[in-house]
Design an enzyme around this catalytic site. Structure first.
Site, PDB file in Angstrom:
ATOM      1  N   LYS A 128     -27.538   4.101  18.571  1.00 35.97           N
ATOM      2  CA  LYS A 128     -27.163   5.509  18.742  1.00 35.97           C
ATOM      3  C   LYS A 128     -25.685   5.553  19.112  1.00 35.97           C
ATOM      4  O   LYS A 128     -25.294   5.175  20.206  1.00 35.97           O
ATOM      5  CB  LYS A 128     -28.012   6.156  19.835  1.00 35.97           C
ATOM      6  CG  LYS A 128     -27.844   7.649  19.928  1.00 35.97           C
ATOM      7  CD  LYS A 128     -28.948   8.267  20.774  1.00 35.97           C
ATOM      8  CE  LYS A 128     -28.903   9.775  20.760  1.00 35.97           C
ATOM      9  NZ  LYS A 128     -27.748  10.321  21.465  1.00 35.97           N
ATOM     10  N   GLU A 132     -32.015   1.783  14.856  1.00 30.81           N
ATOM     11  CA  GLU A 132     -30.570   1.947  14.681  1.00 30.81           C
ATOM     12  C   GLU A 132     -29.910   2.088  16.034  1.00 30.81           C
ATOM     13  O   GLU A 132     -30.560   2.470  17.000  1.00 30.81           O
ATOM     14  CB  GLU A 132     -30.288   3.231  13.881  1.00 30.81           C
ATOM     15  CG  GLU A 132     -30.888   3.236  12.512  1.00 30.81           C
ATOM     16  CD  GLU A 132     -30.890   4.635  11.907  1.00 30.81           C
ATOM     17  OE1 GLU A 132     -29.988   5.424  12.204  1.00 30.81           O
ATOM     18  OE2 GLU A 132     -31.812   4.910  11.129  1.00 30.81           O
ATOM     19  N   CYS A 137     -24.264  34.830  49.746  1.00 31.48           N
ATOM     20  CA  CYS A 137     -23.591  34.570  48.481  1.00 31.48           C
ATOM     21  C   CYS A 137     -22.124  34.224  48.724  1.00 31.48           C
ATOM     22  O   CYS A 137     -21.422  34.966  49.408  1.00 31.48           O
ATOM     23  CB  CYS A 137     -23.700  35.798  47.579  1.00 31.48           C
ATOM     24  SG  CYS A 137     -22.769  35.621  46.055  1.00 31.48           S
ATOM     25  N   LEU A 179     -32.418  15.045  19.111  1.00 32.19           N
ATOM     26  CA  LEU A 179     -33.444  14.011  19.137  1.00 32.19           C
ATOM     27  C   LEU A 179     -34.180  14.070  20.466  1.00 32.19           C
ATOM     28  O   LEU A 179     -33.573  14.337  21.495  1.00 32.19           O
ATOM     29  CB  LEU A 179     -32.811  12.620  19.013  1.00 32.19           C
ATOM     30  CG  LEU A 179     -32.227  12.204  17.666  1.00 32.19           C
ATOM     31  CD1 LEU A 179     -31.432  10.917  17.808  1.00 32.19           C
ATOM     32  CD2 LEU A 179     -33.345  12.025  16.653  1.00 32.19           C
ATOM     33  N   ASP A 203     -22.076   6.957  20.045  1.00 37.20           N
ATOM     34  CA  ASP A 203     -21.692   8.019  20.968  1.00 37.20           C
ATOM     35  C   ASP A 203     -20.391   8.670  20.505  1.00 37.20           C
ATOM     36  O   ASP A 203     -19.306   8.184  20.787  1.00 37.20           O
ATOM     37  CB  ASP A 203     -21.534   7.427  22.366  1.00 37.20           C
ATOM     38  CG  ASP A 203     -21.755   8.479  23.425  1.00 37.20           C
ATOM     39  OD1 ASP A 203     -22.189   9.593  23.073  1.00 37.20           O
ATOM     40  OD2 ASP A 203     -21.491   8.193  24.598  1.00 37.20           O
ATOM     41  N   LYS A 248     -32.885   5.875  25.378  1.00 39.46           N
ATOM     42  CA  LYS A 248     -31.605   5.868  26.099  1.00 39.46           C
ATOM     43  C   LYS A 248     -31.506   4.634  26.972  1.00 39.46           C
ATOM     44  O   LYS A 248     -32.433   4.317  27.721  1.00 39.46           O
ATOM     45  CB  LYS A 248     -31.502   7.125  26.982  1.00 39.46           C
ATOM     46  CG  LYS A 248     -31.309   8.400  26.188  1.00 39.46           C
ATOM     47  CD  LYS A 248     -29.854   8.559  25.761  1.00 39.46           C
ATOM     48  CE  LYS A 248     -29.634   9.759  24.880  1.00 39.46           C
ATOM     49  NZ  LYS A 248     -29.186  10.945  25.554  1.00 39.46           N
ATOM     50  N   LYS A 276     -36.738   5.527  13.826  1.00 35.15           N
ATOM     51  CA  LYS A 276     -37.164   6.520  12.837  1.00 35.15           C
ATOM     52  C   LYS A 276     -38.315   5.971  12.004  1.00 35.15           C
ATOM     53  O   LYS A 276     -38.338   4.774  11.692  1.00 35.15           O
ATOM     54  CB  LYS A 276     -35.994   6.857  11.890  1.00 35.15           C
ATOM     55  CG  LYS A 276     -34.808   7.508  12.594  1.00 35.15           C
ATOM     56  CD  LYS A 276     -33.602   7.686  11.683  1.00 35.15           C
ATOM     57  CE  LYS A 276     -32.419   8.212  12.490  1.00 35.15           C
ATOM     58  NZ  LYS A 276     -31.134   8.075  11.788  1.00 35.15           N
ATOM     59  N   CYS A 328     -21.673  41.754  42.192  1.00 34.28           N
ATOM     60  CA  CYS A 328     -21.266  40.370  42.440  1.00 34.28           C
ATOM     61  C   CYS A 328     -20.487  39.876  41.204  1.00 34.28           C
ATOM     62  O   CYS A 328     -21.033  39.812  40.100  1.00 34.28           O
ATOM     63  CB  CYS A 328     -22.518  39.539  42.682  1.00 34.28           C
ATOM     64  SG  CYS A 328     -22.219  37.819  43.049  1.00 34.28           S
ATOM     65  N   PHE A 332       0.840  -1.192   0.000  1.00 30.85           N
ATOM     66  CA  PHE A 332       0.000   0.000   0.000  1.00 30.85           C
ATOM     67  C   PHE A 332       0.883   1.252   0.000  1.00 30.85           C
ATOM     68  O   PHE A 332       0.707   2.158  -0.812  1.00 30.85           O
ATOM     69  CB  PHE A 332      -0.923  -0.003   1.227  1.00 30.85           C
ATOM     70  CG  PHE A 332      -1.937   1.109   1.217  1.00 30.85           C
ATOM     71  CD1 PHE A 332      -3.176   0.936   0.620  1.00 30.85           C
ATOM     72  CD2 PHE A 332      -1.654   2.339   1.801  1.00 30.85           C
ATOM     73  CE1 PHE A 332      -4.113   1.962   0.601  1.00 30.85           C
ATOM     74  CE2 PHE A 332      -2.579   3.374   1.788  1.00 30.85           C
ATOM     75  CZ  PHE A 332      -3.820   3.178   1.187  1.00 30.85           C
ATOM     76  N   CYS A 362     -28.681  35.667  44.437  1.00 32.31           N
ATOM     77  CA  CYS A 362     -27.908  36.743  45.028  1.00 32.31           C
ATOM     78  C   CYS A 362     -28.410  38.022  44.363  1.00 32.31           C
ATOM     79  O   CYS A 362     -28.294  38.174  43.150  1.00 32.31           O
ATOM     80  CB  CYS A 362     -26.422  36.560  44.754  1.00 32.31           C
ATOM     81  SG  CYS A 362     -25.503  38.072  45.088  1.00 32.31           S
ATOM     82  N   TYR A 364     -25.645   7.549   9.323  1.00 31.17           N
ATOM     83  CA  TYR A 364     -27.011   7.155   9.667  1.00 31.17           C
ATOM     84  C   TYR A 364     -28.113   7.965   8.995  1.00 31.17           C
ATOM     85  O   TYR A 364     -29.282   7.748   9.275  1.00 31.17           O
ATOM     86  CB  TYR A 364     -27.209   7.174  11.181  1.00 31.17           C
ATOM     87  CG  TYR A 364     -26.808   8.468  11.841  1.00 31.17           C
ATOM     88  CD1 TYR A 364     -25.754   8.489  12.739  1.00 31.17           C
ATOM     89  CD2 TYR A 364     -27.475   9.655  11.566  1.00 31.17           C
ATOM     90  CE1 TYR A 364     -25.370   9.667  13.358  1.00 31.17           C
ATOM     91  CE2 TYR A 364     -27.106  10.832  12.167  1.00 31.17           C
ATOM     92  CZ  TYR A 364     -26.055  10.840  13.063  1.00 31.17           C
ATOM     93  OH  TYR A 364     -25.675  12.006  13.666  1.00 31.17           O
ATOM     94  N   CYS A 374     -19.950  37.315  47.121  1.00 29.76           N
ATOM     95  CA  CYS A 374     -19.981  38.709  47.566  1.00 29.76           C
ATOM     96  C   CYS A 374     -20.597  38.862  48.947  1.00 29.76           C
ATOM     97  O   CYS A 374     -20.749  39.972  49.447  1.00 29.76           O
ATOM     98  CB  CYS A 374     -20.714  39.569  46.548  1.00 29.76           C
ATOM     99  SG  CYS A 374     -22.482  39.272  46.533  1.00 29.76           S
TER     100      CYS A 374
HETATM  101  P1  AMP Z   1     -28.808  14.281  21.264  1.00 26.70           P
HETATM  102  O1  AMP Z   1     -27.373  14.739  21.178  1.00 26.70           O
HETATM  103  O2  AMP Z   1     -29.112  13.511  22.508  1.00 26.70           O
HETATM  104  O3  AMP Z   1     -29.775  15.372  20.947  1.00 26.70           O
HETATM  105  O4  AMP Z   1     -28.989  13.201  20.128  1.00 26.70           O
HETATM  106  C1  AMP Z   1     -28.853  13.540  18.803  1.00 26.70           C
HETATM  107  C2  AMP Z   1     -27.537  13.059  18.293  1.00 26.70           C
HETATM  108  O5  AMP Z   1     -27.455  11.651  18.292  1.00 26.70           O
HETATM  109  C3  AMP Z   1     -27.324  13.410  16.867  1.00 26.70           C
HETATM  110  O6  AMP Z   1     -26.841  14.721  16.728  1.00 26.70           O
HETATM  111  C4  AMP Z   1     -26.306  12.415  16.433  1.00 26.70           C
HETATM  112  O7  AMP Z   1     -25.013  12.949  16.613  1.00 26.70           O
HETATM  113  C5  AMP Z   1     -26.439  11.274  17.402  1.00 26.70           C
HETATM  114  N1  AMP Z   1     -26.723   9.975  16.776  1.00 26.70           N
HETATM  115  C6  AMP Z   1     -26.026   8.853  17.010  1.00 26.70           C
HETATM  116  N2  AMP Z   1     -26.512   7.819  16.321  1.00 26.70           N
HETATM  117  C7  AMP Z   1     -27.561   8.274  15.598  1.00 26.70           C
HETATM  118  C8  AMP Z   1     -28.476   7.677  14.679  1.00 26.70           C
HETATM  119  N3  AMP Z   1     -28.426   6.382  14.365  1.00 26.70           N
HETATM  120  N4  AMP Z   1     -29.406   8.478  14.125  1.00 26.70           N
HETATM  121  C9  AMP Z   1     -29.497   9.783  14.449  1.00 26.70           C
HETATM  122  N5  AMP Z   1     -28.662  10.404  15.313  1.00 26.70           N
HETATM  123  C10 AMP Z   1     -27.696   9.665  15.894  1.00 26.70           C
HETATM  124 ZN    ZN Z   2     -23.199  37.617  45.086  1.00 25.19          ZN
END
Ligand code: AMP
Ligand code: ZN
Length: 665
Positions: free
Chosen positions: A113, A111, A403, A81, A115, A309, A285, A427, A34, A421, A222, A406
């Protein structure tokens, strides 16, 4: 072969190897071979610069330096979402969707989600042109140079897919790559990265793209966003995107009921721990793209999708101390300082306690062992106390009376969950916080000036309030710590430029309690000038759209404060926009005053959001559901049958897009 043919052959072969290796995870060539091919291509490209192509595989190694990431307005807003946490939540959502569409025959896609950090990839004529972060959903940062180094993202695709489109996806850092990066850091005695998600999103903003190229980032796609109506369903569009070379995980699945969706949820709740990357839930969806269009969006999220979630991770730890934070409005937030503990991949040391009621309700005390949970939010929260571990000499928590910044006595007004406050103008965090809000992107958008500099200027006694910004002289800024002539000039220029910011943003920037972005817009439109707002009576204020008692009272309080009146007069004298411009006024009429519209279906002369804006600009209101109060329904193509039936039943006028246009012209 001519040099051009040679170059094209090499590019094609290298793109294919990249695809096999990074998308299919199936190497078809040794690393050595490569590299040899890359070197060969590099040499040819150097010799024949006429055939330069910014999407050539040789461009993946990075090298471009970005000092400032350019802000780009999204062609299509990147929404967030709505969340759900139980089967019940999902069933409620299904009911709403069914009601809106007037049918219970709905197919869903399920799907994972992912992270990481969301990204929008723009393709024109099948060529990758731009990558932009989500930002605030309306605009993000152009991170094209960095994204190009991610080898699983195709830079050009064949003719079988779409021409002009946007791919939405998540930039992630797979777990093994994250581990390797941390091993490397440990070896060099450097601080470890805290979790894959933050490291992935931090990588996007590195200035040196060669540095990004070294990181094992990946991109999972996605969503396809396009005007081309080639595919009828979301699932179909993703399947074809995968065929075209995009990394669309094949964990995506169709379901015809929420019960089926829930099977998917339960399966992945366990199985996700075997995936090579982190997920924090499921996204469901509506599959049919016409139905998606019909459902549309709320102010924040699509109605056609919902996230589920996974139950958040929990852990027990010791509460060592309760401290108090002062926000820009003077609101006090109690903070739990915890014995550091690992939770869902991060070290947790602090958690929000919200307010005194919360502390009382959970009976949280110093030296208690508490259960901490981290959901989607960045700040973890305390959900309960482990009473069995409470020390014998434990004393109930006495909430702060003064506070911490202050030392002014705190107040708490009826109906407010938080203590305040009241020392608005004396402050420190309130002074700084108000000015920081004033200069922020959605407000006065003063470039070159950051939060830390504001604090510094205040400490040096150069500014006490936002009006003072406009009296700043460059000679006063240059001597400050870490300032140079150029950066000082930038600040002065940014401040000068902000005098052109339109009235509704200035109004938002003032930081009147409860006057957020949307309320500021409504007020600006209704009253058209700061003078009219500040002299309006309570009754006049609540006449305006969406202005309730709480907001009205807050405006009255603000307007009757002598200090504020002086501030506003100074802002006026500096030439800020404190009334709507002639141009803004011109586009607005009262033709539709007190008329309520529902918009349904697909439109051709205007987009749905243009249509809605036009209604509002002309004084009308847009509602999302049909009721007796509705005056008109603007029906586009494919209007939902249930809406149609309801409209007929209530005898509401149904008009076309053209009828509407005639109406306002
Ligand atoms: P939230 O940040 O909790 O509002 O969730 C929305 C975010 O979930 C989106 O901006 C995407 O970055 C993320 N995400 C991850 N997987 C998916 C998926 N399969 N479809 C749509 N959004 C997704
Ligand atoms: Zn204060």
């Amino acid at each position: 072969m001519t040099p051009e043919e040679k170059i094209n052959t090499l590019r094609k072969a290298l793109n294919e190897h990249n695809y096999n290796y990074y998308v299919l995870d199936n190497a078809t060539i040794s690393d050595v071979d490569f590299d040899k091919k890359i070197k060969e291509l590099e040499a040819l490209e150097k010799e024949y610069p006429a055939f330069f192509d910014e999407n050539s595989p040789t461009q993946r190694v990075g090298g471009a330096i970005t000092k400032n990431f350019e802000t780009v307005v999204h062609q299509n807003r990147m929404y967030s979402l709505d969340n759900s946490y139980s089967l019940e939540d999902l069933k409620d959502w299904e009911k709403r969707v069914q009601k809106n569409l007037g049918t219970d025959k709905i197919t869903y896609t399920c799907e994972l989600k992912f992270d990481g950090a969301s990204i929008s990839l723009t393709y024109k004529n099948g060529q990758f042109v731009k990558a932009v972060t989500r930002g605030d959903g309306f605009q993000g940062d152009d991170v094209t140079a960095n994204i190009k180094t991610i080898r699983s993202i195709p830079l050009s695709i064949g003719a079988n897919f779409l021409n002009d489109f946007e791919m939405r996806g998540e930039i992630i850092l797979p777990l093994d790559g994250f581990e390797k990066m941390n091993q490397e850091r440990a070896k060099n005695g450097e601080d470890l990265y805290r979790n894959p998600r933050n490291t992935a999103s931090g990588s996007l903003k590195l200035q040196d793209s060669a540095e990004v190229a070294k990181r094992p980032l990946d991109c999972l796609l996605y969503q396809v966003v396009t005007e081309e109506r080639k595919y009828l369903t979301h699932f179909e569009s993703l399947e074809n995107a995968r065929k075209a070379g995009f990394k669309v995980p094949n964990t995506i699945q169709l379901a015809t009921s929420i019960d089926e969706v829930f099977k998917f949820v339960n399966f992945w709740d366990k199985e996700r721990h075997n995936l090579p990357y982190e997920t924090d839930g499921i996204v469901i969806k509506v599959n049919n793209l016409r139905q998606q269009e019909e459902l549309g969006y709320t102010a924040k999220a699509p109605r056609w999708a919902i996230a589920y979630k996974f139950k958040a991770a929990q852990v027990a730890t010791l509460l060592e101390e309760i401290t108090y934070q002062v926000g820009r409005t003077g609101a006090i937030t109690p903070v739990a300082n915890l014995a550091p503990v690992q939770l869902a991949g991060t070290t947790v040391k602090r958690a929000s306690l919200h307010n005194s009621d919360q502390i009382e309700k959970l009976d949280i005390r110093v030296n208690d062992t508490v259960f901490v949970e981290k959901g989607g939010e960045i700040i973890p929260k305390i959900i309960a106390v482990d009473f069995s571990k409470r020390p014998e000499n434990s004393q109930p928590t006495v909430y702060a009376s003064h506070c911490p910044e202050c030392n002014t006595a705190l107040i708490r007004t009826e109906g407010d969950a938080k203590h305040f406050c009241p020392n608005q103008f004396g402050c420190a965090p309130q002074i700084t916080g108000r000015i920081q809000h004033f200069i922020s992107r959605k407000a006065m958008d003063i470039e070159g000036l950051g939060g830390e500099t504001v604090d510094l200027l205040r400490k040096e006694g150069l500014i006490q309030n936002y009006a003072d910004l406009y009296d700043l002289k460059i000679e006063q800024i240059i001597p400050l710590d870490r300032m140079a002539e150029k950066s000082a000039q930038n600040i002065i220029n940014g401040i000068e430029k902000s005098k052109q910011i339109p009235f509704e943003k200035v109004l938002f920037a003032l930081g009147i309690r409860f006057v957020g972005e949307t309320v500021a817009k409504k007020l600006a439109k209704h009253f058209t000038s700061i003078d009219a707002i500040m002299t309006a009576s309570f009754e006049e204020l609540i006449q305006a759209d969406e202005i309730g008692d709480k907001i009205a009272q807050s405006i009255i309080d603000f307007s009757s404060d002598l200090g504020n009146i002086q501030l506003i007069n100074r802002l006026k004298s500096f030439g800020l926009q404190l009334e709507l411009s002639a141009e803004a006024l011109e586009n607005q009429t009262n033709k539709l005053t007190s008329q309520i519209f529902v918009v349904s279906g697909v439109f051709y002369q205007m987009t749905r959001s243009e249509l809605k804006k036009s209604i509002e600009d002309n004084g009308g209101k847009v509602s999302s559901s049909i009721s007796k109060k509705t005056n008109y329904i603007i029906a586009g193509d494919n209007m939902g049958p249930s809406k149609l039936a309801k409209a007929k039943e209530l005898g509401i006028a149904i008009i076309s897009e053209q009828d509407y246009i005639n109406m306002i012209n």
